[in-house]
Design an enzyme around this catalytic site. Structure first.
Site, PDB file in Angstrom:
ATOM      1  CG  HIS A   1       3.275  -3.003   6.256  1.00 30.21           C
ATOM      2  ND1 HIS A   1       4.120  -2.482   6.847  1.00 30.21           N
ATOM      3  CD2 HIS A   1       2.419  -1.985   5.612  1.00 30.21           C
ATOM      4  CE1 HIS A   1       4.091  -1.274   7.094  1.00 30.21           C
ATOM      5  NE2 HIS A   1       3.222  -0.915   6.550  1.00 30.21           N
TER       6      HIS A   1
ATOM      7  CD  GLU B   1       1.556  -0.091   9.609  1.00 35.00           C
ATOM      8  OE1 GLU B   1       0.660   0.577   8.284  1.00 35.00           O
ATOM      9  OE2 GLU B   1       2.149   1.203   9.615  1.00 35.00           O
TER      10      GLU B   1
ATOM     11  CB  CYS C   1       3.689   5.145   4.888  1.00 34.54           C
ATOM     12  SG  CYS C   1       4.228   4.217   6.264  1.00 34.54           S
TER      13      CYS C   1
ATOM     14  CG  ASP D   1      -2.360 -13.423   1.361  1.00 32.43           C
ATOM     15  OD1 ASP D   1      -1.589 -12.446   2.060  1.00 32.43           O
ATOM     16  OD2 ASP D   1      -2.246 -14.311   1.122  1.00 32.43           O
ATOM     17  CG  HIS D   2       0.356 -12.600  -1.740  1.00 31.04           C
ATOM     18  ND1 HIS D   2       0.398 -13.174  -0.469  1.00 31.04           N
ATOM     19  CD2 HIS D   2       1.803 -12.509  -1.912  1.00 31.04           C
ATOM     20  CE1 HIS D   2       1.401 -13.612  -0.126  1.00 31.04           C
ATOM     21  NE2 HIS D   2       2.496 -13.476  -0.906  1.00 31.04           N
TER      22      HIS D   2
ATOM     23  CG  HIS E   1       5.382   0.739   2.398  1.00 30.27           C
ATOM     24  ND1 HIS E   1       4.937   2.047   2.028  1.00 30.27           N
ATOM     25  CD2 HIS E   1       4.907   0.438   3.402  1.00 30.27           C
ATOM     26  CE1 HIS E   1       3.914   2.152   2.959  1.00 30.27           C
ATOM     27  NE2 HIS E   1       3.930   1.388   3.913  1.00 30.27           N
TER      28      HIS E   1
ATOM     29  CG  HIS F   1      -0.433   0.272   2.593  1.00 29.48           C
ATOM     30  ND1 HIS F   1      -0.870   0.808   3.625  1.00 29.48           N
ATOM     31  CD2 HIS F   1       1.127   0.195   3.008  1.00 29.48           C
ATOM     32  CE1 HIS F   1      -0.267   0.734   4.568  1.00 29.48           C
ATOM     33  NE2 HIS F   1       1.155   0.625   4.242  1.00 29.48           N
TER      34      HIS F   1
HETATM   35 ZN   LIG Z   1       2.496   1.048   5.314  1.00 30.56          ZN
END
Ligand SMILES: [Zn+2]
Length: 120
Positions: free
Chosen positions: A28, A109, A22, A64-65, A26, A13
């Site tokens: 998490h 996160e 942020c 997810d992913h 990137h 995200h």
């Molecule tokens: Zn982040």
């Protein structure tokens, strides 16, 4: 009585309208904790952990992913831990059996940093 399960998902995200690390894309490994409340039944359980984990996994598979910024509801809403917790709260409530009350969703996160959405 309250019971809980935890699971994880990985996603990328970036934050819009934000100045700082942020704002760039990137990833998490998010950790999610879900707590539900209900009566302890004759079998000694509020709800089978496996059933609750299955529901959580189904919902986390939506994220997810994924690139969170490219899927609803995060096309417009910033994909922060707070908004992810709200999203999960809403999705979980649609799936829980009757007599089971969702009381808490926590999204972390990274270790020691996250959001808690708690129903009062
Ligand atoms: Zn982040």
């Amino acid at each position: 009585m309250r019971i809980f399960v935890e699971d994880t998902f990985s996603a990328s995200h970036y934050l819009r309208d934000y100045k700082g690390k942020c704002e760039s894309p990137h990833g998490h490994n998010f950790k999610v904790r879900v707590e539900v409340e209900g009566e302890v039944k004759e079998n000694g359980m509020v709800m089978d952990f496996e059933d609750l984990k299955k529901i959580l996994k189904e919902i986390l598979s939506l994220l997810d992913h994924k690139d969170l910024n490219s899927i609803p509801p995060f096309l417009e809403k910033n994909p922060t831990c707070e908004h992810i917790a709200e999203f999960l709260m809403q999705k979980l409530e649609e799936k829980l059996p009757s007599g089971i009350r969702l009381v808490l969703v926590m999204v972390e996160e990274k270790p020691g940093q996250g959001a808690i959405y708690e129903r009062r």
